[in-house]
Design a protein around this motif. Structure first.
Motif, PDB file in Angstrom:
ATOM      1  N   ILE A 128      56.276  43.714  32.292  1.00 29.20           N
ATOM      2  CA  ILE A 128      55.179  43.774  31.318  1.00 29.20           C
ATOM      3  C   ILE A 128      55.054  42.446  30.585  1.00 29.20           C
ATOM      4  N   GLU A 129      56.200  41.909  30.163  1.00 34.36           N
ATOM      5  CA  GLU A 129      56.177  40.629  29.444  1.00 34.36           C
ATOM      6  C   GLU A 129      55.566  39.518  30.303  1.00 34.36           C
ATOM      7  N   GLU A 130      55.929  39.475  31.566  1.00 36.13           N
ATOM      8  CA  GLU A 130      55.386  38.445  32.460  1.00 36.13           C
ATOM      9  C   GLU A 130      53.907  38.683  32.735  1.00 36.13           C
ATOM     10  N   PHE A 131      53.516  39.941  32.893  1.00 41.26           N
ATOM     11  CA  PHE A 131      52.118  40.273  33.151  1.00 41.26           C
ATOM     12  C   PHE A 131      51.216  39.809  32.010  1.00 41.26           C
ATOM     13  N   VAL A 132      51.617  40.072  30.768  1.00 41.27           N
ATOM     14  CA  VAL A 132      50.757  39.710  29.642  1.00 41.27           C
ATOM     15  C   VAL A 132      50.702  38.199  29.409  1.00 41.27           C
ATOM     16  N   LYS A 133      51.622  37.458  30.002  1.00 38.51           N
ATOM     17  CA  LYS A 133      51.591  35.993  29.898  1.00 38.51           C
ATOM     18  C   LYS A 133      50.562  35.374  30.845  1.00 38.51           C
ATOM     19  N   LEU A 134      50.147  36.136  31.851  1.00 35.65           N
ATOM     20  CA  LEU A 134      49.165  35.635  32.810  1.00 35.65           C
ATOM     21  C   LEU A 134      47.802  35.493  32.140  1.00 35.65           C
ATOM     22  N   ASP A 135      47.005  34.541  32.627  1.00 36.33           N
ATOM     23  CA  ASP A 135      45.640  34.473  32.098  1.00 36.33           C
ATOM     24  C   ASP A 135      44.817  35.584  32.744  1.00 36.33           C
ATOM     25  N   GLU A 136      43.624  35.774  32.255  1.00 33.04           N
ATOM     26  CA  GLU A 136      42.799  36.903  32.707  1.00 33.04           C
ATOM     27  C   GLU A 136      42.537  36.881  34.209  1.00 33.04           C
ATOM     28  N   GLU A 137      42.268  35.717  34.744  1.00 27.98           N
ATOM     29  CA  GLU A 137      41.990  35.608  36.178  1.00 27.98           C
ATOM     30  C   GLU A 137      43.227  35.994  37.004  1.00 27.98           C
ATOM     31  N   GLU A 138      44.389  35.528  36.585  1.00 24.43           N
ATOM     32  CA  GLU A 138      45.624  35.860  37.301  1.00 24.43           C
ATOM     33  C   GLU A 138      45.919  37.356  37.226  1.00 24.43           C
ATOM     34  N   ARG A 139      45.671  37.946  36.056  1.00 28.50           N
ATOM     35  CA  ARG A 139      45.875  39.398  35.917  1.00 28.50           C
ATOM     36  C   ARG A 139      44.939  40.163  36.842  1.00 28.50           C
ATOM     37  N   ASN A 140      43.684  39.718  36.935  1.00 26.15           N
ATOM     38  CA  ASN A 140      42.719  40.381  37.811  1.00 26.15           C
ATOM     39  C   ASN A 140      43.140  40.295  39.272  1.00 26.15           C
ATOM     40  N   VAL A 141      43.629  39.136  39.693  1.00 19.84           N
ATOM     41  CA  VAL A 141      44.091  38.970  41.074  1.00 19.84           C
ATOM     42  C   VAL A 141      45.243  39.933  41.352  1.00 19.84           C
ATOM     43  N   LEU A 142      46.203  39.985  40.440  1.00 18.24           N
ATOM     44  CA  LEU A 142      47.357  40.874  40.620  1.00 18.24           C
ATOM     45  C   LEU A 142      46.926  42.339  40.629  1.00 18.24           C
ATOM     46  N   LEU A 143      46.058  42.720  39.724  1.00 17.60           N
ATOM     47  CA  LEU A 143      45.582  44.105  39.671  1.00 17.60           C
ATOM     48  C   LEU A 143      44.823  44.485  40.940  1.00 17.60           C
ATOM     49  N   ASN A 144      43.986  43.594  41.430  1.00 21.82           N
ATOM     50  CA  ASN A 144      43.268  43.861  42.684  1.00 21.82           C
ATOM     51  C   ASN A 144      44.235  44.044  43.838  1.00 21.82           C
ATOM     52  N   TYR A 145      45.250  43.191  43.906  1.00 16.75           N
ATOM     53  CA  TYR A 145      46.258  43.312  44.955  1.00 16.75           C
ATOM     54  C   TYR A 145      46.973  44.659  44.868  1.00 16.75           C
ATOM     55  N   LEU A 146      47.408  45.026  43.667  1.00 24.83           N
ATOM     56  CA  LEU A 146      48.134  46.293  43.489  1.00 24.83           C
ATOM     57  C   LEU A 146      47.248  47.485  43.832  1.00 24.83           C
ATOM     58  N   GLN A 147      45.988  47.425  43.455  1.00 23.76           N
ATOM     59  CA  GLN A 147      45.066  48.513  43.792  1.00 23.76           C
ATOM     60  C   GLN A 147      44.918  48.644  45.306  1.00 23.76           C
ATOM     61  N   ASN A 148      44.802  47.515  46.002  1.00 19.63           N
ATOM     62  CA  ASN A 148      44.662  47.549  47.453  1.00 19.63           C
ATOM     63  C   ASN A 148      45.919  48.079  48.140  1.00 19.63           C
ATOM     64  N   VAL A 149      47.085  47.761  47.591  1.00 21.93           N
ATOM     65  CA  VAL A 149      48.342  48.195  48.197  1.00 21.93           C
ATOM     66  C   VAL A 149      48.622  49.667  47.893  1.00 21.93           C
ATOM     67  N   PHE A 150      48.420  50.079  46.641  1.00 22.75           N
ATOM     68  CA  PHE A 150      48.868  51.414  46.228  1.00 22.75           C
ATOM     69  C   PHE A 150      47.783  52.474  46.188  1.00 22.75           C
ATOM     70  N   LEU A 151      46.561  52.069  46.116  1.00 23.63           N
ATOM     71  CA  LEU A 151      45.466  53.040  46.068  1.00 23.63           C
ATOM     72  C   LEU A 151      44.643  52.893  47.342  1.00 23.63           C
ATOM     73  N   LYS A 152      44.772  53.861  48.211  1.00 24.53           N
ATOM     74  CA  LYS A 152      44.142  53.788  49.531  1.00 24.53           C
ATOM     75  C   LYS A 152      42.634  53.605  49.444  1.00 24.53           C
ATOM     76  N   ASN A 153      42.013  54.240  48.446  1.00 25.19           N
ATOM     77  CA  ASN A 153      40.552  54.131  48.354  1.00 25.19           C
ATOM     78  C   ASN A 153      40.103  53.047  47.384  1.00 25.19           C
ATOM     79  N   GLY A 154      41.052  52.233  46.881  1.00 26.72           N
ATOM     80  CA  GLY A 154      40.719  51.077  46.037  1.00 26.72           C
ATOM     81  C   GLY A 154      40.166  51.416  44.677  1.00 26.72           C
ATOM     82  N   GLN A 155      40.535  52.550  44.112  1.00 26.46           N
ATOM     83  CA  GLN A 155      40.007  52.964  42.798  1.00 26.46           C
ATOM     84  C   GLN A 155      40.486  52.041  41.718  1.00 26.46           C
TER      85      GLN A 155
END
Length: 127
Positions: free
Chosen positions: A100-127
């Protein structure tokens, strides 16, 4: 303190009146309630909801354990970080806190990239 504060209702009234020095209307406004609702909570004719307990604790930096059970100090240690409080509330392990500490240190664009990646990996329908 000579006043007996055996119930959550008594502690709420003490907190409002003697510590925060607020009127019932002022406390009610903070909680999104009317004066009558605060009066009923203080006089034990109405239950204090968990939502209102948490809101009181958040808005006034009140120790949850003190308000609910009368244990500890009235206010929480203001040096504690939000992440430490979350860790306590959700029983987070040190590795989870670090993530969590490392995540909140990321800028908004980096957080969005990571969130998109996690959604693609863990949520089959990309919700």
């Amino acid at each position: 303190m000579s006043e007996q504060l055996n119930t959550i209702n008594e502690r709420l009234k003490h907190l409002r009146k003697n510590v925060l020095r607020l009127t019932q209307s002022e406390l009610g406004n903070t909680l999104g309630l009317g004066k009558a609702a605060v009066s009923k909570m203080e006089s034990n004719t109405s239950t204090i909801t968990e939502q209102n307990i948490k809101l009181i604790c958040k808005e006034f930096n009140v120790n949850y354990d003190w308000l609910v059970d009368g244990k500890g100090e009235i206010f929480i240690d203001t040096d504690r970080t939000t992440i430490e409080l979350l860790a306590d509330d959700y029983k987070l392990r040190p590795v989870e806190v670090s993530l969590i500490e490392e995540f909140v240190k990321l800028d908004e664009e980096e957080r969005n990239v990571l969130l998109n990646y996690l959604q693609n990996v863990f949520l089959k329908n990309g919700q």
